[in-house]
Design an enzyme around this catalytic site. Structure first.
Site, PDB file in Angstrom:
ATOM      1  CB  ILE A 130      -0.815   1.651   2.348  1.00  0.00           C
ATOM      2  CG1 ILE A 130      -1.410   2.111   1.010  1.00  0.00           C
ATOM      3  CG2 ILE A 130       0.497   2.342   2.651  1.00  0.00           C
ATOM      4  CD1 ILE A 130      -2.729   1.468   0.646  1.00  0.00           C
ATOM      5  N   GLY A 144      -6.712   3.902   7.945  1.00  0.00           N
ATOM      6  CA  GLY A 144      -6.301   4.998   7.080  1.00  0.00           C
ATOM      7  C   GLY A 144      -5.297   4.502   6.050  1.00  0.00           C
ATOM      8  CD  GLU A 145      -1.067   2.793   6.931  1.00  0.00           C
ATOM      9  OE1 GLU A 145      -0.943   1.836   6.131  1.00  0.00           O
ATOM     10  OE2 GLU A 145      -0.574   2.784   8.068  1.00  0.00           O
ATOM     11  CB  ALA A 146      -5.054   4.779   0.521  1.00  0.00           C
TER      12      ALA A 146
END
Length: 315
Positions: free
Chosen positions: A80, A280-282
């Protein structure tokens, strides 16, 4: 939005030929309330929390990894970090009491009312009031189990359809994970009457923070890019109390997590991307931001037929 539709139809291209890019520019114009929407100030919020349900053996990694990954974010070493640099977003990572996981929700509600309120407020307070677009993501070992439980409680069905491998759980343990999800939902269903109780019983601190951020963004009329399954499930929990609460949100990508497809179809959403991601993690939201930039670059920068002296006629 009416202005944006008219402008799109006036630009030097066949009407509708930029597909989703046109839809996104109209969406952005509407929520920003600007004839020419912008992407100057972008905030990416990644909330981190730990889950007591990991005691049930539903994850390939221990809860300690959450804190280790947060440190990696802060050191600039995660995916990210690189994607936010590439997409032009300001990253902020917010940890929520990592040393004290939520309760094992197969045995008790995940959070007390006070804990849930604190997490919701943390998410809301993290949203800048001058943000052009908000990206929401998470980090938390065990949170795909929480997302599956929220989804099952929200929309029913079979626990197996909502349950995936998360960070890489062995296939032979998937059935057990689905049983854990079903047990939790069965235990708490009588208590769940609204979004607050749903998040309190089956959520996690980072999921509640995402929900709080979604509410704050709606108050600011800030467009939101949700990341994957977990972020979408956290936001979806709000729909019990406010069915239209996610109108300002786009789902950035279709996750490989099997529950995500069921979830976004039920919500009536269409993902911007499908890249077989499940990090995940944006991370998906950051990649989708680049598509959003392409949308506004064409919308704001193209010439109209009149400006370019290009004929609309086939004659």
């Amino acid at each position: 939005m009416d202005y944006a539709r008219t402008r799109q139809d006036s630009l030097t291209k066949p009407q509708g030929s930029l597909g989703k890019l046109e839809e996104l520019s109209i969406f952005m114009a509407g929520w920003q309330g600007k004839e020419h929407p912008r992407l100057n100030q972008i905030s990416c919020l990644v909330f981190a929390g730990n889950h007591g349900v990991t005691a049930q053996g539903i994850s390939a990694y221990p809860p300690a990894v959450t804190k280790q990954m947060v440190q990696n974010f802060e050191n600039g070493g995660a995916a990210i970090n690189q994607l936010c640099i590439a997409a032009g977003a300001k990253l902020r990572v917010i940890s929520l009491d990592l040393d004290h996981p939520t309760a094992d929700f197969t045995k008790a509600p995940a959070m007390s009312e006070e804990e849930l309120c604190r997490a919701l407020q943390t998410g809301a307070d993290a949203v800048p009031d001058d943000c052009d677009c908000l990206l929401l993501g998470e980090m938390g070992i065990g949170n795909t189990t929480a997302a599956a439980a929220l989804s099952l409680a929200l929309f029913g069905g079979d626990s197996g359809q909502w349950t995936g491998r998360g960070t890489g759980l062995a296939k032979d343990k998937l059935a057990h994970k689905a049983e854990v999800v079903e047990t939790a939902v069965r235990r708490h269903s009588p208590e769940i009457s609204d979004s607050f109780e749903l998040l309190r019983c089956l959520g996690g601190r980072e999921l509640a923070a995402i929900a709080g951020a979604v509410i704050a963004a709606r108050q600011y009329r800030t467009p939101v890019l949700l990341d994957g399954f977990i972020s979408t499930a956290a936001a979806a929990a709000l729909t019990i109390s406010a069915p239209d609460i996610l109108d300002h949100c786009q789902v950035s990508h279709l996750s490989v997590e099997p529950g995500h497809r069921h979830l976004i179809e039920t919500l009536g959403k269409s993902p911007i991307l499908q890249l077989d991601m499940r990090l995940g993690e944006a991370s998906g939201a950051a990649v989708a931001l680049m598509i959003l930039r392409a949308s506004l670059a064409t919308y704001n920068g193209m010439a109209s037929f009149e400006e370019a002296h290009v004929s609309r006629s086939l004659q």
